[in-house]
Design a protein around this motif. Structure first.
Motif, PDB file in Angstrom:
ATOM      1  N   MET A  28      -5.148   0.476  14.257  1.00 52.31           N
ATOM      2  CA  MET A  28      -4.308  -0.143  13.235  1.00 52.31           C
ATOM      3  C   MET A  28      -4.688   0.409  11.853  1.00 52.31           C
ATOM      4  N   ILE A  29      -3.663   0.774  11.068  1.00 52.58           N
ATOM      5  CA  ILE A  29      -3.927   1.245   9.705  1.00 52.58           C
ATOM      6  C   ILE A  29      -3.374   0.208   8.736  1.00 52.58           C
ATOM      7  N   ILE A  30      -4.166  -0.099   7.717  1.00 53.09           N
ATOM      8  CA  ILE A  30      -3.724  -1.075   6.726  1.00 53.09           C
ATOM      9  C   ILE A  30      -3.351  -0.336   5.440  1.00 53.09           C
ATOM     10  N   GLY A  31      -2.160  -0.593   4.926  1.00 47.53           N
ATOM     11  CA  GLY A  31      -1.735  -0.054   3.633  1.00 47.53           C
ATOM     12  C   GLY A  31      -1.804  -1.179   2.621  1.00 47.53           C
ATOM     13  N   ILE A  32      -2.460  -0.923   1.494  1.00 48.93           N
ATOM     14  CA  ILE A  32      -2.551  -1.965   0.459  1.00 48.93           C
ATOM     15  C   ILE A  32      -1.999  -1.403  -0.860  1.00 48.93           C
ATOM     16  N   ASP A  33      -0.999  -2.092  -1.397  1.00 50.96           N
ATOM     17  CA  ASP A  33      -0.376  -1.688  -2.660  1.00 50.96           C
ATOM     18  C   ASP A  33      -0.788  -2.683  -3.738  1.00 50.96           C
ATOM     19  N   ILE A  34      -1.688  -2.230  -4.620  1.00 51.45           N
ATOM     20  CA  ILE A  34      -2.170  -3.116  -5.684  1.00 51.45           C
ATOM     21  C   ILE A  34      -1.308  -2.886  -6.919  1.00 51.45           C
ATOM     22  N   GLY A  35      -0.234  -3.652  -7.035  1.00 53.79           N
ATOM     23  CA  GLY A  35       0.726  -3.480  -8.134  1.00 53.79           C
ATOM     24  C   GLY A  35       0.251  -4.152  -9.405  1.00 53.79           C
ATOM     25  N   ALA A  52       0.129  -3.999   7.995  1.00 45.30           N
ATOM     26  CA  ALA A  52      -0.608  -3.396   9.103  1.00 45.30           C
ATOM     27  C   ALA A  52       0.396  -2.586   9.902  1.00 45.30           C
ATOM     28  N   ILE A  53       0.000  -1.344  10.232  1.00 47.07           N
ATOM     29  CA  ILE A  53       0.893  -0.450  10.971  1.00 47.07           C
ATOM     30  C   ILE A  53       0.215  -0.005  12.255  1.00 47.07           C
ATOM     31  N   LYS A  54       0.950  -0.065  13.338  1.00 50.98           N
ATOM     32  CA  LYS A  54       0.425   0.391  14.620  1.00 50.98           C
ATOM     33  C   LYS A  54       1.488   1.270  15.252  1.00 50.98           C
ATOM     34  N   LYS A  55       1.116   2.449  15.666  1.00 50.21           N
ATOM     35  CA  LYS A  55       2.047   3.417  16.257  1.00 50.21           C
ATOM     36  C   LYS A  55       3.324   3.559  15.434  1.00 50.21           C
ATOM     37  N   GLY A  56       3.161   3.656  14.117  1.00 53.98           N
ATOM     38  CA  GLY A  56       4.308   3.902  13.247  1.00 53.98           C
ATOM     39  C   GLY A  56       5.208   2.714  12.996  1.00 53.98           C
ATOM     40  N   VAL A  57       4.785   1.515  13.425  1.00 52.44           N
ATOM     41  CA  VAL A  57       5.639   0.334  13.252  1.00 52.44           C
ATOM     42  C   VAL A  57       4.877  -0.749  12.478  1.00 52.44           C
ATOM     43  N   VAL A  58       5.561  -1.409  11.551  1.00 48.87           N
ATOM     44  CA  VAL A  58       4.942  -2.487  10.774  1.00 48.87           C
ATOM     45  C   VAL A  58       4.784  -3.711  11.670  1.00 48.87           C
ATOM     46  N   ASN A 117      -5.755 -13.143  13.496  1.00 55.23           N
ATOM     47  CA  ASN A 117      -6.854 -13.406  14.412  1.00 55.23           C
ATOM     48  C   ASN A 117      -7.528 -12.106  14.877  1.00 55.23           C
ATOM     49  N   LEU A 118      -7.751 -11.198  13.920  1.00 57.28           N
ATOM     50  CA  LEU A 118      -8.355  -9.895  14.247  1.00 57.28           C
ATOM     51  C   LEU A 118      -9.668  -9.719  13.490  1.00 57.28           C
ATOM     52  N   SER A 119     -10.484  -8.765  13.944  1.00 57.62           N
ATOM     53  CA  SER A 119     -11.738  -8.501  13.227  1.00 57.62           C
ATOM     54  C   SER A 119     -11.650  -7.132  12.558  1.00 57.62           C
ATOM     55  N   PHE A 120     -12.643  -6.850  11.703  1.00 58.69           N
ATOM     56  CA  PHE A 120     -12.671  -5.574  10.978  1.00 58.69           C
ATOM     57  C   PHE A 120     -12.592  -4.374  11.918  1.00 58.69           C
ATOM     58  N   SER A 121     -13.181  -4.531  13.125  1.00 61.66           N
ATOM     59  CA  SER A 121     -13.244  -3.385  14.037  1.00 61.66           C
ATOM     60  C   SER A 121     -11.856  -2.931  14.504  1.00 61.66           C
ATOM     61  N   ALA A 122     -10.844  -3.798  14.331  1.00 64.39           N
ATOM     62  CA  ALA A 122      -9.479  -3.415  14.729  1.00 64.39           C
ATOM     63  C   ALA A 122      -8.849  -2.456  13.714  1.00 64.39           C
ATOM     64  N   VAL A 123      -9.487  -2.367  12.526  1.00 60.05           N
ATOM     65  CA  VAL A 123      -8.908  -1.533  11.459  1.00 60.05           C
ATOM     66  C   VAL A 123      -9.548  -0.146  11.470  1.00 60.05           C
TER      67      VAL A 123
END
Ligand SMILES: Nc1ncnc2c1ncn2[C@@H]1O[C@H](COP(=O)(O)OP(=O)(O)OP(=O)(O)O)[C@@H](O)[C@H]1O
Ligand SMILES: [Mg+2]
Length: 269
Positions: A1-8, A16-22, A49-55
């Protein structure tokens, strides 16, 4: 899982994106960039309900991302240019490989995105921040929902000079109810509701027109609207009126406010 964070400048959005899907989105607001980013990440993981290791990786963008260094909680963290992120996020949301985007955040940027090139066409400082800023002085409110509630009961005729005020018929392709001058009338009887609507109307008219000129200069007949401004229903009405006059469509995709965060996450997939 990849997390994108936009600090505006105003709010922080994370996806959170997994296999190209939000698969998850969260929004938060804090006074500094690091609290915003870690808060958004924490909220996302706790709610899922996830832990850091999922990222696997975090990708940050937006004005506040300059304050983020190599890692967040030990997770590899990269940064991507905001314009690039908006372009990638916009293409994902409209499911096309070529699009002109008006990103309405605190300010507004206009971007042309193609698979091989993302170009910052320009923008305006007129945006969501203009609505809250002017509202503070004119209607003594900075609460966004309150401003919107007032605006729903507003009447532009008390604040704006309309074509019908200066001419007994339309001018060129403008009908009698079109705006001749934003805030050009300001009658003594204008109330908070009228100011609120006139502010939103002016902000979206300015954005709509620069976006139309930008789109026409690129031979595009449609504009994808992203950022929190895309969710403003009164703003959408203003843009739809402009669309009828200039024959350029405006699209308001679901998850529009997450476009930048989505693009950030997708950039490193
Ligand atoms: N619940 C809300 N809280 C705060 N602002 C809101 C809310 N709903 C809508 N807005 C509007 O959205 C604007 C912020 O939009 P957005 O979060 O897209 O900007 P940003 O990404 O923080 O800023 P920028 O991209 O310009 O740096 C505010 O100025 C306000 O006008
Ligand atoms: Mg933004």
């Amino acid at each position: 899982m990849i997390i994108g964070i936009d600090i505006g400048s105003t709010t922080t959005k994370a996806v959170a994106i997994k296999k190209g899907v939000v698969i998850r989105t969260v929004k938060t607001r804090a006074y500094d960039a690091i609290t915003s980013a870690t808060g958004a990440l924490g909220k996302m993981l706790v709610e899922s309900n996830l832990s850091f290791s999922a990222v696997e990786k975090i990708v940050v963008t937006g004005v506040g991302s300059l304050f983020i260094k190599d890692k967040i909680f030990g997770i590899p963290t990269e940064r991507i240019d905001e314009i690039e992120a908006i372009g990638l996020g916009g293409m994902y949301l409209c499911k096309r490989d070529s699009v002109v985007i008006a990103n309405i955040g605190t300010g507004t940027s206009i971007i042309e995105a193609n698979r091989d090139k993302i170009t910052h066409l320009g923008g305006t400082g007129v945006g969501g921040g203009t609505i809250t800023g002017l509202s503070k002085e004119l209607i003594h409110s900075t609460t966004f929902d309150h401003i919107l509630k007032l605006a729903q009961k507003g009447d532009l005729q008390h604040v704006d000079l309309l074509i019908e005020d200066i001419s007994d018929r339309g001018i060129s392709f403008l009908d009698p109810k079109a705006t001749a001058s934003n805030f050009g009338k300001m009658s003594d009887t204008a109330g908070k509701e009228d100011f609120a609507l006139a502010i939103i109307n002016m902000v979206f008219q300015v954005i709509g027109m620069i976006a139309v000129f930008a789109a026409k200069s690129r031979d595009a007949n449609s504009i994808l609207v992203t950022g929190n401004g895309s969710k403003n229903l009164l703003g959408q009405n203003v843009l739809n009126e402009i669309s009828k006059l200039y024959h350029v469509g405006f699209e308001f995709p679901e998850d529009a406010e997450y476009a930048t965060a989505i693009g950030a996450a997708l950039s490193k997939e």
